[in-house]
Design an enzyme around this catalytic site. Structure first.
Site, PDB file in Angstrom:
ATOM      1  N   THR A   1       1.545 -10.903  -1.565  1.00 28.53           N
ATOM      2  CA  THR A   1       1.042 -12.256  -1.708  1.00 28.53           C
ATOM      3  C   THR A   1       1.044 -12.667  -3.177  1.00 28.53           C
ATOM      4  O   THR A   1       1.450 -13.772  -3.542  1.00 28.53           O
ATOM      5  CB  THR A   1      -0.392 -12.332  -1.158  1.00 28.53           C
ATOM      6  OG1 THR A   1      -0.394 -11.756   0.147  1.00 28.53           O
ATOM      7  CG2 THR A   1      -0.870 -13.749  -1.089  1.00 28.53           C
TER       8      THR A   1
ATOM      9  N   GLU B   1     -15.490  26.236  -0.858  1.00 27.25           N
ATOM     10  CA  GLU B   1     -14.700  25.450  -1.812  1.00 27.25           C
ATOM     11  C   GLU B   1     -13.928  26.353  -2.769  1.00 27.25           C
ATOM     12  O   GLU B   1     -12.777  26.059  -3.109  1.00 27.25           O
ATOM     13  CB  GLU B   1     -15.597  24.487  -2.603  1.00 27.25           C
ATOM     14  CG  GLU B   1     -16.292  23.414  -1.764  1.00 27.25           C
ATOM     15  CD  GLU B   1     -15.339  22.592  -0.903  1.00 27.25           C
ATOM     16  OE1 GLU B   1     -14.168  22.408  -1.294  1.00 27.25           O
ATOM     17  OE2 GLU B   1     -15.755  22.166   0.196  1.00 27.25           O
TER      18      GLU B   1
HETATM   19  P1  ADP Z   1      -0.605  -7.784  -0.086  1.00 25.81           P
HETATM   20  O1  ADP Z   1      -0.320  -9.224   0.130  1.00 25.81           O
HETATM   21  O2  ADP Z   1       0.619  -6.972  -0.360  1.00 25.81           O
HETATM   22  O3  ADP Z   1      -1.442  -7.156   0.960  1.00 25.81           O
HETATM   23  P2  ADP Z   1      -1.975  -8.791  -2.344  1.00 25.81           P
HETATM   24  O4  ADP Z   1      -0.873  -9.459  -3.063  1.00 25.81           O
HETATM   25  O5  ADP Z   1      -2.867  -9.673  -1.578  1.00 25.81           O
HETATM   26  O6  ADP Z   1      -1.430  -7.645  -1.424  1.00 25.81           O
HETATM   27  O7  ADP Z   1      -2.790  -7.942  -3.389  1.00 25.81           O
HETATM   28  C1  ADP Z   1      -4.131  -7.668  -3.228  1.00 25.81           C
HETATM   29  C2  ADP Z   1      -4.788  -7.503  -4.579  1.00 25.81           C
HETATM   30  O8  ADP Z   1      -4.398  -6.280  -5.183  1.00 25.81           O
HETATM   31  C3  ADP Z   1      -4.376  -8.562  -5.544  1.00 25.81           C
HETATM   32  O9  ADP Z   1      -5.289  -9.592  -5.522  1.00 25.81           O
HETATM   33  C4  ADP Z   1      -4.386  -7.882  -6.879  1.00 25.81           C
HETATM   34  O10 ADP Z   1      -5.614  -8.040  -7.488  1.00 25.81           O
HETATM   35  C5  ADP Z   1      -4.200  -6.446  -6.555  1.00 25.81           C
HETATM   36  N1  ADP Z   1      -2.827  -6.026  -6.876  1.00 25.81           N
HETATM   37  C6  ADP Z   1      -1.903  -5.588  -6.017  1.00 25.81           C
HETATM   38  N2  ADP Z   1      -0.758  -5.256  -6.642  1.00 25.81           N
HETATM   39  C7  ADP Z   1      -0.964  -5.522  -7.948  1.00 25.81           C
HETATM   40  C8  ADP Z   1      -0.153  -5.398  -9.110  1.00 25.81           C
HETATM   41  N3  ADP Z   1       1.102  -4.936  -9.052  1.00 25.81           N
HETATM   42  N4  ADP Z   1      -0.703  -5.760 -10.289  1.00 25.81           N
HETATM   43  C9  ADP Z   1      -1.953  -6.226 -10.354  1.00 25.81           C
HETATM   44  N5  ADP Z   1      -2.755  -6.368  -9.302  1.00 25.81           N
HETATM   45  C10 ADP Z   1      -2.300  -6.014  -8.096  1.00 25.81           C
HETATM   46 ZN    ZN Z   2     -12.824  22.769   3.380  1.00 17.73          ZN
HETATM   47 MG    MG Z   3      -1.217 -10.309   1.547  1.00 18.19          MG
END
Ligand code: ADP
Ligand code: ZN
Ligand code: MG
Length: 642
Positions: free
Chosen positions: A236, A452
């Protein structure tokens, strides 16, 4: 109100939404209070006070008694000026109403005032045409109307401010981010790592920025880009970054938005969405979680003609319907590209695919840095270590780890996040919160320590097991203690010996308990489950058994009822027997291996356990000291040059 809301920064966005709604209701409230207030005020200003009003008969009586100095008639109203009660006192003004259509003097006579008495009182008649007078007459009606108009204007502005299309395109449900919206804009630099994906997407940015160049060349830019990858890998986010870089409107819609109770709604939403995007082209349409509508058609439950299918058809129709020069790129994201309808992936539709992987160590560090940017980190923090210990974390996981750490720091009234906050939240995310209430008996503590230590020593001695990062007997989540072992590297392709040594390591706790206490607790039950499952995968999925050979003999159907492709392989009795034998062979083999390690390095093993009983947690450095003492080679991280 539809306010942009996606996975990214969900919390923040939600808060915005709440506050917007709050102030929205507050405004209504304030307006209502204002109306009421003005109403009262107006009443006070423009209509005579209650005690000022007197009736006609009272006026008649006052005139007869000779208490009236003068009378002034203004339209319907009559001002009655009374003589002062005492010499030099103030003139008291009263007011009364005259009967409409009749002369006032006549009315008074009818009320029994003697003509002589009436003649003694000067009677003035004023023209009621003054603007003030008319305003006074109209105000009580005008003001509320005015207030309502103002209120309406407020509401309108509210709606417009939050998103433009709520009024114009009520049907599509899409959220839109306009290029001018600085708060919501995301650029490539905000997305850490993923260089390959960014490079591919740069092409789209270039096209959206300067479509003419490409069209003149006769170059074909893909209409559709499908982004696949595990949840939280930034699909996204990257899609939004493309819009941000290209400075074009971003229409955002989730697959589940299409799926409604009423048939046809989804399809009409698609139509509206494309219509409005075309109006604002160049633009990006982003359909998140497209698998909600784009699953293979024809097999699902509910016959072949359900809502999802119509929606999907409409998407296909729209995508076929627009031409290159309409400057629209449709992006979609899914974490289940395997279930998508093949028609979606045909050339001319989502033919460009971008795969987002889980970040590797280097990228994890970058992502941590991106999210650390908005927080205060103590100098003691070392994001490299955190990156090393977060194998398998997605970008979203890393973000939430940072957030947990910030919460921990705040809870402890610290001004900045320290390394321990990060490590603590890491363990919390991985294993569960610390269990403080659980008081283990001394015996339980001993069993846990030796258990452990068993895991740890086996992991450290066997060459192909992952190195130990930390051993602790502090209970966390459902575990009594844990040994954190982490791969030196992203093992994209684990080998057979990796698996074997992992199984041996998993059995280390069991072997240790049996050897030291001669009895077994329920502690290792989960270890055994994991070891068995790994062994079974080796045999049935990875072709790592010489007897079964390189065939996948997974009995499970590869897709479920909803996705179609229901298949079930019936394995022969003989094959099942062979698989079971092989699995048990692997377990036995590695059990023996673990036993041998613990016997051979018994002193080191005991020292680890005793040290654990003393200090409860052994970090890597302390742990490695023990290994060195017994000449067990320490596995070193090899820096990858990528
Ligand atoms: P997806 O759509 O793939 O499920 P999103 O784009 O919604 O994932 O990402 C979720 C959150 O994870 C984002 O809001 C961001 O904060 C964090 N995130 C994911 N990938 C990155 C990246 N490459 N760099 C910085 N933040 C990231
Ligand atoms: Zn164990
Ligand atoms: Mg998403």
């Amino acid at each position: 109100m539809d306010i942009f809301n996606n996975n990214k920064g969900k919390k923040k966005k939600k808060r915005n939404k709440n506050s917007a709604q709050l102030s929205f209701f507050q405004q209504i409230l304030v307006s209502l209070i204002l109306i009421a207030f003005f109403g009262v005020l107006v009443d006070g200003w423009f209509s005579p006070k209650q005690d000022k009003k007197i009736s006609l008969s009272e006026t008649a009586a006052l005139i007869t008694e000779g208490k009236v100095e003068s009378l002034v008639v203004r339209g319907e109203k009559v001002e009655v000026n009374l003589l002062p009660e005492e010499e030099g006192g103030e003139v008291v003004k009263k007011e009364t109403k005259k009967e409409s259509g009749a002369a006032f003097s006549e009315t008074l006579v009818n009320y029994g005032v003697a003509p002589e008495a009436l003649r003694a009182v000067p009677l003035e008649i004023e023209d009621p045409s003054g603007i003030i007078f008319w305003l006074g007459q109209m105000m009580p009606f005008l003001l509320p109307v005015l207030m309502i108009l103002i209120l309406g204007w407020f509401l309108l502005r509210q709606v417009k401010g939050s998103n433009v299309q709520a009024l114009n395109f009520g049907n599509s449900r899409a959220k839109i981010i306009l290029p001018g919206d600085k708060d919501k804009r995301i650029l490539f630099k905000d997305v850490a790592g993923n260089p390959e994906a960014k490079k591919e997407l740069e092409e789209m940015v270039e096209f959206l920025k300067n479509p003419k160049k490409f069209i003149d060349m006769g170059a074909k830019i893909p209409k559709g880009v499908l982004m696949t990858g595990r949840p939280g890998t930034g699909k996204t986010m990257l899609a939004r970054a493309v819009a941000g870089e290209a400075k074009v409107p971003f229409f955002f819609l989730s697959g589940s938005d299409f799926v409604e109770m009423f048939v046809g709604v989804g399809a009409s939403r698609v139509r509206d969405l494309f219509k409005m995007a075309k109006k604002m082209s160049p633009a990006i349409i982003f359909i998140d979680e497209i698998d909600a509508v784009g699953r293979s058609r024809g097999v699902g439950i509910g016959g072949g003609n359900d809502e999802r299918e119509q929606t999907l058809n409409q998407i296909l129709v729209e995508m076929d319907g627009f031409e290159q020069n309409e400057k629209i790129i449709v992006m979609a994201a899914t974490n289940r590209s395997d279930v998508l309808d093949p028609a979606l992936l045909r050339p001319g539709r989502f033919d460009r695919r971008i795969v987002l992987d889980l970040p590797d160590r280097k990228d994890r560090k970058k992502i941590l840095e991106v999210h650390a940017n908005k927080k205060t980190l103590d100098e003691s923090t070392d994001l490299q270590t955190i990156a090393e210990r977060t194998v398998g974390f997605s970008g979203a996981d890393l973000e939430s780890l940072m957030n947990e750490a910030a919460i921990l720091a705040a809870l402890n009234n610290r001004k900045s996040i320290i390394q321990n906050d990060l490590l603590d939240s890491l363990e919390k995310v991985m294993i569960g919160p610390k269990r403080q209430s659980h008081l283990a008996s001394e015996h339980e503590r001993r069993v846990t320590a030796y258990h452990e230590a068993g895991h740890a020593i086996v992991a450290s001695v066997l060459p192909d097991a992952d190195p130990v990062h930390k051993v602790t007997i502090i209970p966390r989540g459902r575990a009594g203690g844990f040994t954190m072992k982490l791969p030196l590297d992203e093992r994209r392709l684990p080998t057979r010996s990796n698996y074997e040594d992992d199984i041996a390591m998993g059995l280390g706790g069991y072997v240790a308990e049996k050897k030291v206490f001669g009895d077994i607790t329920t502690g290792p039950s989960n270890d055994l489950k994991v070891a068995t499952a790994t062994a079974r995968d080796m045999v049935t999925k990875f072709g790592m058994s010489d007897i079964v050979g390189p065939v996948v003999v997974d009995g499970k159907p590869s897709q479920t009822l909803f996705g179609g492709n229901v298949e079930s392989k019936n394995l022969s009795e003989h094959m099942l027997q062979t698989i079971d034998n092989e699995v048990s062979q692997i377990i036995q083999r590695n059990l023996a291996k673990a036993e041998k390690v613990i016997t051979d390095y018994y002193e080191a093993f005991v020292e680890i356990a005793e040290k654990l009983l003393e200090v409860e947690t052994l970090e890597q450095e302390e742990y490695n000291l023990i290994l060195e003492k017994y000449q067990i080679p320490i596995k070193k991280l090899q820096e990858k040059t990528s």
